[in-house]
Write a protein that holds these residues in place. Structure first.
Motif: not given
Length: 116
Positions: A1-9, A105-113
């Motif tokens: 899973x990769x991150x998505x960039x959300x831009x307010x257009x 292309x930035x991979x996601x990482x869980x930020x919780x256990x």
């Protein structure tokens, strides 16, 4: 899973509908500003409108999980012509905010256990 960039257009305001149905003094959405950017994957990014997140989450989820990675287009290619991109809006009918969602292309990482 990769991150998505959300831009307010764009922030829009349906003044004719607001005059007829909106509360006195209603104006464009105060939650976000044009040009603002967020990174997201499985969770609503900090500072992002929770109601807008509910409206666009399925597109973020699809792109984060690979939609567009191999050139796939949403809806058989008759909506957006650029792979890995979606243009969506929140569900506020009087003052909708429009978003561009781009797979990165930035991979996601869980930020919780996770709870076991």
């Amino acid at each position: 899973m990769n991150k998505c960039k959300i831009t307010v257009i764009a922030k829009t305001f349906q003044s004719d509908l607001a005059r007829e149905y909106g509360a006195r003094g209603l104006g464009p959405c105060p939650m976000l500003r044009e040009g603002q950017e967020f990174l997201a994957d499985y969770a609503c990014p900090e500072g992002f409108c929770a109601e807008a997140w509910k409206a666009i989450y399925q597109y973020v989820f699809a792109l984060a999980h690979g939609m567009g990675k191999n050139g796939e287009l949403f809806y058989y290619g008759d909506w957006i012509r650029t792979p890995g991109v979606a243009i969506c809006s929140c569900n506020d009918g009087l003052r909708p905010v429009l978003f561009k969602i781009e797979r990165t292309d930035e991979p996601s990482a869980l930020n919780y256990t996770p709870v076991s």
